[in-house]
Motif scaffolding. Structure first.
Motif, PDB file in Angstrom:
ATOM      1  N   GLU A 109      33.074  39.085  37.764  1.00 29.86           N
ATOM      2  CA  GLU A 109      33.364  37.650  37.821  1.00 29.86           C
ATOM      3  C   GLU A 109      34.607  37.323  37.002  1.00 29.86           C
ATOM      4  N   ASP A 110      34.706  37.916  35.825  1.00 28.12           N
ATOM      5  CA  ASP A 110      35.883  37.675  34.975  1.00 28.12           C
ATOM      6  C   ASP A 110      37.154  38.171  35.652  1.00 28.12           C
ATOM      7  N   LEU A 111      37.082  39.323  36.291  1.00 28.04           N
ATOM      8  CA  LEU A 111      38.241  39.857  37.000  1.00 28.04           C
ATOM      9  C   LEU A 111      38.638  38.956  38.166  1.00 28.04           C
ATOM     10  N   GLU A 112      37.662  38.473  38.895  1.00 31.38           N
ATOM     11  CA  GLU A 112      37.956  37.578  40.012  1.00 31.38           C
ATOM     12  C   GLU A 112      38.643  36.300  39.520  1.00 31.38           C
ATOM     13  N   LYS A 113      38.184  35.779  38.411  1.00 32.26           N
ATOM     14  CA  LYS A 113      38.778  34.554  37.854  1.00 32.26           C
ATOM     15  C   LYS A 113      40.204  34.821  37.369  1.00 32.26           C
ATOM     16  N   SER A 114      40.426  35.974  36.774  1.00 30.24           N
ATOM     17  CA  SER A 114      41.752  36.262  36.218  1.00 30.24           C
ATOM     18  C   SER A 114      42.779  36.583  37.302  1.00 30.24           C
ATOM     19  N   ILE A 115      42.353  37.143  38.403  1.00 30.10           N
ATOM     20  CA  ILE A 115      43.286  37.495  39.467  1.00 30.10           C
ATOM     21  C   ILE A 115      43.722  36.256  40.225  1.00 30.10           C
TER      22      ILE A 115
END
Length: 124
Positions: A109-115
């Motif tokens: 989830e954090d990766l999706e938000k950061s991308i």
């Protein structure tokens, strides 16, 4: 019930075979009556022996049935105890795996938000 039928079959078959062999043998009526009297005690002993063996068989079947019942009950208890022990021994691993799964989910989830890719549902 099957044992009883078997015993009756053996007894009747033995009597019929014996009577058939006596009646088919060439002898006079007096000789035949004498042979029948002689064989009467043999038949009584045979019938008593068969009755005794049938009772022994019945008792053995009863004992076997009771022992089987006790064995199955004990096996069931042992199996339940083994399953509980396994559940207890795997509980810490289950908790650890759940935490790792949650960490991986959170990281995704954090990766999706950061991308924040164009056309993704989060950029809308």
């Amino acid at each position: 019930m099957k044992v009883k039928s078997l015993m009756y079959g053996l007894i009747v078959g033995g009597i019929v075979a014996g009577a058939g062999s006596l009646l088919s043998a060439p002898s006079s009526g007096k000789e035949l009556r004498g042979k029948l009297k002689d064989k009467q005690n043999d038949w009584k002993l045979t019938l008593e022996d068969l009755k005794e063996r049938a009772n022994e068989l019945k008792a053995s079947i009863g004992t076997l049935s009771q022992e089987s019942k006790e064995t199955v009950l004990q096996l069931s208890k042992d199996l339940q105890a083994s399953i509980k022990e396994w559940q207890i021994s795997t509980a810490p691993n289950n908790e650890r795996l759940q935490k790792e799964i949650e960490t991986v989910r959170q990281t995704i989830e954090d990766l999706e938000k950061s991308i924040d890719l164009p056309g993704s549902s989060q950029s809308k």
